[in-house]
Structures are given as structure tokens and as C-alpha cells.
Design a protein around this motif. Structure first.
Motif, PDB file in Angstrom:
ATOM      1  N   THR A 207       0.837  -1.201   0.000  1.00 56.85           N
ATOM      2  CA  THR A 207       0.000   0.000   0.000  1.00 56.85           C
ATOM      3  C   THR A 207       0.871   1.250   0.000  1.00 56.85           C
ATOM      4  N   PRO A 208       0.290   2.398  -0.355  1.00 57.38           N
ATOM      5  CA  PRO A 208       0.996   3.656  -0.118  1.00 57.38           C
ATOM      6  C   PRO A 208       1.165   3.866   1.384  1.00 57.38           C
ATOM      7  N   LYS A 209       2.048   4.760   1.746  1.00 58.15           N
ATOM      8  CA  LYS A 209       2.221   5.105   3.159  1.00 58.15           C
ATOM      9  C   LYS A 209       1.467   6.395   3.431  1.00 58.15           C
ATOM     10  N   ASN A 210       0.403   6.290   4.219  1.00 56.78           N
ATOM     11  CA  ASN A 210      -0.387   7.462   4.571  1.00 56.78           C
ATOM     12  C   ASN A 210      -0.976   7.261   5.961  1.00 56.78           C
ATOM     13  N   GLN A 211      -1.818   8.195   6.383  1.00 54.32           N
ATOM     14  CA  GLN A 211      -2.352   8.133   7.740  1.00 54.32           C
ATOM     15  C   GLN A 211      -3.171   6.863   7.969  1.00 54.32           C
ATOM     16  N   GLU A 212      -3.794   6.370   6.927  1.00 58.25           N
ATOM     17  CA  GLU A 212      -4.620   5.171   7.073  1.00 58.25           C
ATOM     18  C   GLU A 212      -3.772   3.909   7.195  1.00 58.25           C
ATOM     19  N   THR A 213      -2.613   3.884   6.545  1.00 65.89           N
ATOM     20  CA  THR A 213      -1.845   2.644   6.466  1.00 65.89           C
ATOM     21  C   THR A 213      -0.679   2.565   7.441  1.00 65.89           C
ATOM     22  N   ILE A 214      -0.232   3.693   7.994  1.00 64.90           N
ATOM     23  CA  ILE A 214       0.882   3.642   8.952  1.00 64.90           C
ATOM     24  C   ILE A 214       0.459   2.814  10.165  1.00 64.90           C
ATOM     25  N   GLY A 215       1.243   1.795  10.468  1.00 64.15           N
ATOM     26  CA  GLY A 215       0.942   0.943  11.617  1.00 64.15           C
ATOM     27  C   GLY A 215      -0.349   0.157  11.487  1.00 64.15           C
ATOM     28  N   MET A 216      -0.792  -0.124  10.260  1.00 66.29           N
ATOM     29  CA  MET A 216      -2.080  -0.802  10.094  1.00 66.29           C
ATOM     30  C   MET A 216      -2.034  -2.258  10.565  1.00 66.29           C
ATOM     31  N   ILE A 217      -0.839  -2.814  10.664  1.00 66.56           N
ATOM     32  CA  ILE A 217      -0.670  -4.114  11.315  1.00 66.56           C
ATOM     33  C   ILE A 217       0.032  -3.864  12.633  1.00 66.56           C
ATOM     34  N   GLY A 218      -0.719  -3.934  13.726  1.00 71.22           N
ATOM     35  CA  GLY A 218      -0.179  -3.712  15.059  1.00 71.22           C
ATOM     36  C   GLY A 218      -0.437  -4.901  15.958  1.00 71.22           C
ATOM     37  N   SER A 219      -0.300  -4.696  17.250  1.00 71.94           N
ATOM     38  CA  SER A 219      -0.428  -5.808  18.201  1.00 71.94           C
ATOM     39  C   SER A 219      -1.823  -6.413  18.176  1.00 71.94           C
ATOM     40  N   GLU A 220      -2.847  -5.564  18.000  1.00 72.61           N
ATOM     41  CA  GLU A 220      -4.220  -6.079  17.970  1.00 72.61           C
ATOM     42  C   GLU A 220      -4.438  -6.986  16.769  1.00 72.61           C
ATOM     43  N   GLU A 221      -3.931  -6.565  15.612  1.00 73.92           N
ATOM     44  CA  GLU A 221      -4.096  -7.365  14.395  1.00 73.92           C
ATOM     45  C   GLU A 221      -3.280  -8.657  14.476  1.00 73.92           C
ATOM     46  N   ILE A 222      -2.056  -8.554  14.995  1.00 74.96           N
ATOM     47  CA  ILE A 222      -1.210  -9.745  15.117  1.00 74.96           C
ATOM     48  C   ILE A 222      -1.850 -10.777  16.045  1.00 74.96           C
ATOM     49  N   GLY A 238       7.159   1.199   8.231  1.00 75.67           N
ATOM     50  CA  GLY A 238       6.153   1.748   9.123  1.00 75.67           C
ATOM     51  C   GLY A 238       4.756   1.229   8.897  1.00 75.67           C
ATOM     52  N   LEU A 239       4.532   0.454   7.826  1.00 75.35           N
ATOM     53  CA  LEU A 239       3.195  -0.101   7.608  1.00 75.35           C
ATOM     54  C   LEU A 239       2.881  -1.154   8.664  1.00 75.35           C
ATOM     55  N   TYR A 240       3.905  -1.898   9.096  1.00 82.50           N
ATOM     56  CA  TYR A 240       3.794  -2.751  10.268  1.00 82.50           C
ATOM     57  C   TYR A 240       4.312  -1.959  11.463  1.00 82.50           C
ATOM     58  N   ASP A 241       3.604  -2.021  12.585  1.00 82.69           N
ATOM     59  CA  ASP A 241       4.119  -1.455  13.824  1.00 82.69           C
ATOM     60  C   ASP A 241       5.341  -2.289  14.229  1.00 82.69           C
ATOM     61  N   GLU A 242       6.517  -1.686  14.192  1.00 82.73           N
ATOM     62  CA  GLU A 242       7.745  -2.463  14.354  1.00 82.73           C
ATOM     63  C   GLU A 242       7.901  -3.023  15.763  1.00 82.73           C
ATOM     64  N   ASP A 243       7.390  -2.326  16.769  1.00 76.52           N
ATOM     65  CA  ASP A 243       7.446  -2.861  18.138  1.00 76.52           C
ATOM     66  C   ASP A 243       6.557  -4.099  18.255  1.00 76.52           C
ATOM     67  N   ALA A 267      18.922   1.173   8.877  1.00 76.76           N
ATOM     68  CA  ALA A 267      18.496   0.500  10.108  1.00 76.76           C
ATOM     69  C   ALA A 267      19.536  -0.508  10.559  1.00 76.76           C
ATOM     70  N   THR A 268      20.752  -0.075  10.703  1.00 76.09           N
ATOM     71  CA  THR A 268      21.850  -1.002  11.007  1.00 76.09           C
ATOM     72  C   THR A 268      21.855  -1.482  12.458  1.00 76.09           C
ATOM     73  N   ASP A 269      21.137  -0.771  13.332  1.00 77.04           N
ATOM     74  CA  ASP A 269      21.082  -1.182  14.744  1.00 77.04           C
ATOM     75  C   ASP A 269      19.690  -1.623  15.166  1.00 77.04           C
ATOM     76  N   HIS A 270      18.853  -1.940  14.216  1.00 74.15           N
ATOM     77  CA  HIS A 270      17.466  -2.272  14.535  1.00 74.15           C
ATOM     78  C   HIS A 270      17.380  -3.605  15.278  1.00 74.15           C
TER      79      HIS A 270
END
Length: 529
Positions: A207-222, A238-243, A267-270
Motif C-alpha cells: 500500500t501507499p504510506k499514509n495516515q490510514e496505512t501507517i501501523g495498520m498491522i499492530g499488536s491487535e491485528e497480530i 512503518g506499515l507494520y508497527d515495528e514494536d 536501520a543497522t542497529d534495529h
């Protein structure tokens, strides 16, 4: 005819340079190896058109030196390093090359998908680096008969789905902004229910990266996904909530993840790099010889077309010169585009038609109004692949009808513009005007009269007009730590009301669910401008 000068600011494939060098009407300056201060101060003033990549910022200094430049071609997709509003005010067209790396991104997605199911990178390292022959450690799974959920079924997502079918996978597409036939014609199942995607064995996002899609897969969805799910992201960081992704991988809820893009790069220290169930690449989506060649060729051809005044392919803006556009028109163009973007976010379904109506002196610019409105509508679903030049072609390709109408000025306003968006599921009409030359206001939504500033995060809450509703809405927002910055209410003659609530913060699914559960609620949605 004097030769026009094209400056190449950053390294591009030789094939693009050859096209530029072999055009007798072009003076090529290849400044890719020049220091940036020299490039800006001495070379950019000579340019009629410039080709850039990520190494050269089109910023205040660049624009101040660009005395002759009429167009800048960004050889790639991203334009984060380009000041588009500043360029527009200076009459400089900004173009990108959005489709040259499509196949590269598709094939990288398949590479991550295969690497995850067969744990290829780890087996490779175990044998080649550790010199250990342990076949029993690397049992994988097969793609055949697995269900692949594809979020976003555009140029890249649809091609991933097509290739997955060749692996005999069961493919399910989720994209509320396409006609379902785009999926079903490829023998791909289509769903409007996002929960169906969460039930898949493997999920990939495009998807594009916008307000609707940022973090659209988070802890609730997982939490709703299958145990052992595999997640792929070769689209945008950022489309997946990295935490949440990290925790899911640590717990084993997510068996594997294939990641090419990160929220912050490099992201060399991620912390994801420390896990043994992640395959990672350093944003290689466009990094093939073929895509780099395609990007260079398209960038060169676009630059030549622009410098000769033939066309501006993939233009991301419209050159607005102060002396060519009346002052009163600009805020109406901006307003109608915002109204288009807002209406698309509220309806969230495939568009059938867009109708723009104007009253007053602004009717002279009805064609431009139609263009800006359509860009606003389609940006929500197709992102930066739509622009002011190609928008009518994109709309036609999607079977969207664009209608423009001028009416006698009977509204009582000096100028009034309206947009009616018809989708496969619903219709919304929004009208607006501009006060004191620059103050933009939405004055009507469907049958409701309001006075709304089109900005920020806005909740659209339609309800039966009964006592206590405003208090209930306020309580829910307060309990979710959302501060109300503005509250506007419209009522109709059917004992219904529409509240537009602007809040500070992001709207979660939890907030929408709680608002929907109110007895008086008819519908609830939100938009961000």
C-alpha cells in the motif's frame, strides 16, 4: 534553436546518459561527481531541467539557484528530498519515475516469501560460513495450498498475487479502492473484510504510506492472526508497527518475517536484526540492473520531453506562477483537492464517479477544479502514482467518470464549490467556500449545514438526534485520551445529526468500535488532512 541544458545531479545508469548525450538538441552536464556546493552554486544556474536522485536535495538553496529550470526529474519513486510546494510556486514541474521498479519490487517480495518458508538465508550461512552440514535443522514449509493475503492490489500487489497463483497458492486480496473484478479476473479471491486477511497463512503488504496505512498491522491485528503466520513487507517502512512485529516474532506468534523496508533508515542497529526468524534486506526493492536501467531511461526521456515542452510525464505538481493565476483561485483549488481526499477517506470504497460543481467567478476554472478534485480522491487509494498530468488516464483506467458542472450563483456566497463522490457502496456530497481570500471552510456535507475548517484529524459521527449523544461521544474520546480541538454539529429535518469532531491524536479501531456501539450511532468514520 538553441540547445537546452539538462544537468544530471546524481549517478544514473549509463543507458540514461547515452540517451541524453545522443540528442543533438540537448547539452548534457553530468555533475554526479561534483561537490554539492559547486553543483548548486555553479552548475544548477545553467540548467533548464535537472535529474536528481536521493543524494541531491531540491531545497531552498537549490531552488534559489534554479533560475532557468522548468522541471526536475526525480529518478525513482520517492520525493522526500524535494520541496514540491516551493517548486510549484517557482513554476518548476516535479516528475518522478513511479513504475520502472515494479517488477524488481515484485520479485524481491517473492524472494522474501520463499526465503521465509524455506529459511534459506540461515541454511546458507550455516553451510557456507559455519561449514556445518545439518539438513535436519532446516525443515521448511511449502507455498502450495497456503493462503496468501495481499493488502493493496495495485501494480505491485496484483503481480505478487499472480505469481503466487503460479505456486498454487490460495490468494486473497484486500483493497477497498479497487473494483473487485481486478482481483477476480486473475482468479484471486477478493474481500472487503480485513479480518479475512488476518486469517491467512502468509500476509504481504503493498500500500501507499499514509495516515490510514501507517501501523495498520499492530499488536491487535497480530493477536488475531494464525499462530506461525509469516509477514512480508517490501513496500514502505512503518506499515507494520515495528514494536508489535518484534514482540510477535520473539513470542513465536509470527514464525518468520521478510523485511526490506524500515521506519527509519539506514536501520543497522534495529532490534529485528538480532532475531533468527527474520530475513532482511537494506531497501533493495529497486536494486536490479534492469530497474536501474529502466529508471535511467525513463528519467532521461521524461527530462527530454519536459525540456522540449512536449509533455511532463508523471508530474507530481502543477506549475503555479504568481502572475498567471488569480490570487482568489489558488485556495479554491487547494480546498477542492482537500474535499476530494476527505471524501475518499470517509467512503473507503471503489470510486464510480466524481462530480465537481462550481458557482461564481471560480467557474472559469472548472477544468482545473475537476483535476485537483480527482487527484485528491485518488491519492488516498493509489498514492504518489497519481498526479495532475495522468489523473484523467488513471481515472479512465479504473472506470471512474469525471463530471464538471457550472451553475448560476444562487448560494449567497461569492464562490462555492461542491464535490459529489459516488462509490460502489455510498455517495457523499461536500461543499465549501473561501472567506477573506484565504480562509477555507466546508459548509455542507450531504444534507447538513456546517462550518468546518478542513484540517487535522476529523471524526464524522452521524446519529439519531437524541439527548445525551454529545456527552457520550466526549466521554469515549476522553477515556481514550483524545483531546477535542473543535466540535461542529449539523442537523437535518429527519431527526438526524452529523457531528464533525476534530481531535489531537490518532484514531484507533478501538475508538471507532466504541463510538459505533452507541445506540444513537448511525455511522462513524474519520479522515486526516
Amino acid at each position: 534553436m538553441s540547445r537546452k541544458t539538462i544537468v544530471v545531479c546524481d549517478h544514473i545508469h549509463q543507458s540514461g546518459l547515452d540517451i541524453l548525450a545522443n540528442d543533438s538538441e540537448i547539452e548534457l552536464i553530468n555533475a554526479a561527481d561534483e561537490p554539492k556546493d559547486k553543483l548548486v552554486s555553479e552548475i544548477i544556474p545553467l540548467a533548464d531541467v535537472a535529474i536528481t536522485r536521493s543524494s541531491t536535495d531540491v531545497d531552498d538553496a537549490f531552488l534559489a539557484a534554479a533560475k532557468k529550470i522548468t522541471a526536475v526529474v526525480r529518478a525513482g519513486v520517492g520525493v522526500d528530498n524535494v520541496d514540491i510546494p516551493g517548486s510549484s510556486k517557482q513554476g518548476i514541474v516535479i516528475m518522478n519515475v513511479p513504475t520502472a521498479n515494479t517488477i524488481a519490487a515484485v520479485e524481491l517480495t517473492m524472494a522474501h516469501l520463499l526465503s521465509c518458508v524455506r529459511k534459506f538465508p540461515y541454511a546458507h550461512n550455516n553451510l557456507k560460513l559455519d561449514r556445518v552440514w545439518r539438513r535436519q535443522d532446516w525443515y521448511g514449509t511449502e507455498l502450495k495450498d497456503k493462503k496468501l493475503g495481499v493488502i493493496g492490489f495495485g501494480n505491485i500487489g496484483s503481480r505478487v498475487g499472480k505469481r503466487a497463483k503460479a505456486f498454487e497458492m490460495d490468494v486473497l486480496a484486500f483493497d477497498p479502492y479497487i473494483d473487485p473484478s481486478k482481483a477476480t479476473d486473475l482468479d484471486v479471491a477478493y474481500t472487503k473484510n480485513f479480518e479475512d486477511i488476518l486469517a491467512c497463512d502468509i500476509i504481504t503488504i503493498h500500500t501507499p504510506k499514509n495516515q490510514e496505512t501507517i501501523g495498520m498491522i499492530g499488536s491487535e491485528e497480530i493477536a488475531k492472526m494464525k499462530d506461525g503466520v509469516i509477514l512480508i513487507n517490501c513496500a514502505r517502512g512503518g506499515l507494520y508497527d515495528e514494536d508489535a512485529l518484534l514482540e510477535g516474532l520473539k513470542s513465536g506468534k509470527i514464525a518468520m518475517a521478510g523485511i526490506d523496508v524500515f521506519n527509519k533508515e539506514p536501520a543497522t542497529d534495529h532490534p529485528l536484526l538480532d532475531l533468527d526468524n527474520v530475513t532482511v534486506t537494506p531497501h533493495l526493492g529497486a536494486n536490479t540492473k534492469e530497474s536501474q536501467r529502466n529508471i535511467a531511461i525513463q528519467a532521461a526521456e521524461n527530462a527530454i520531453a519536459a525540456v522540449k515542452g512536449i509533455s511532463y510525464p508523471n508530474a507530481l505538481n502543477l506549475p503555479i506562477k504568481e502572475n498567471e493565476l488569480p490570487d482568489f483561485v489558488r485556495p479554491y483549488l487547494e480546498l477542492i483537492q482537500k474535499m476530494g481526499h476527505l471524501s475518499a477517506q470517509v467512503t473507503k470504497s471503489a470510486v464510480k464517479s466524481i462530480k465537481v460543481t462550481a458557482e461564481g467567478p471560480v467557474t472559469e476554472y472548472i477544468e482545473s477544479m475537476g483535476t485537483f478534485a480527482t487527484v485528491g480522491v485518488l491519492t488516498e487509494s493509489v498514492g504518489d502514482t497519481v498526479n495532475y498530468v495522468n489523473v484523467e488516464f488513471v481515472a479512465e483506467d479504473r472506470g471512474i467518470e469525471i463530471l464538471k458542472e457550472t451553475k448560476p450563483n444562487t448560494s449567497g456566497f461569492t464562490n462555492k464549490v461542491a464535490l459529489k463522490l459516488t462509490t460502489v457502496e455510498s455517495t457523499i456530497t461536500i461543499a465549501g467556500t473561501v472567506f477573506d481570500d484565504t480562509v477555507q471552510r466546508i459548509i455542507e456535507i450531504d444534507d447538513y449545514t456546517l462550518d468546518v475548517e478542513p484540517k487535522g484529524t476529523m471524526i464524522f459521527f452521524r446519529n439519531t438526534d437524541t439527548p445525551g449523544v454529545i456527552g457520550d461521544v466526549g466521554h469515549i474520546l476522553a477515556s481514550n485520551e483524545l483531546n477535542i480541538s473543535d466540535f461542529r454539529l449539523g442537523r437535518d429535518n429527519k431527526k438526524q445529526a452529523l457531528a464533525i469532531v476534530r481531535v489531537d491524536g490518532q484514531i484507533s479501531k478501538k475508538v471507532l468500535d466504541e463510538l459505533s456501539s452507541l445506540e444513537a450511532c448511525i455511522s462513524v468514520s474519520y479522515a486526516t488532512l
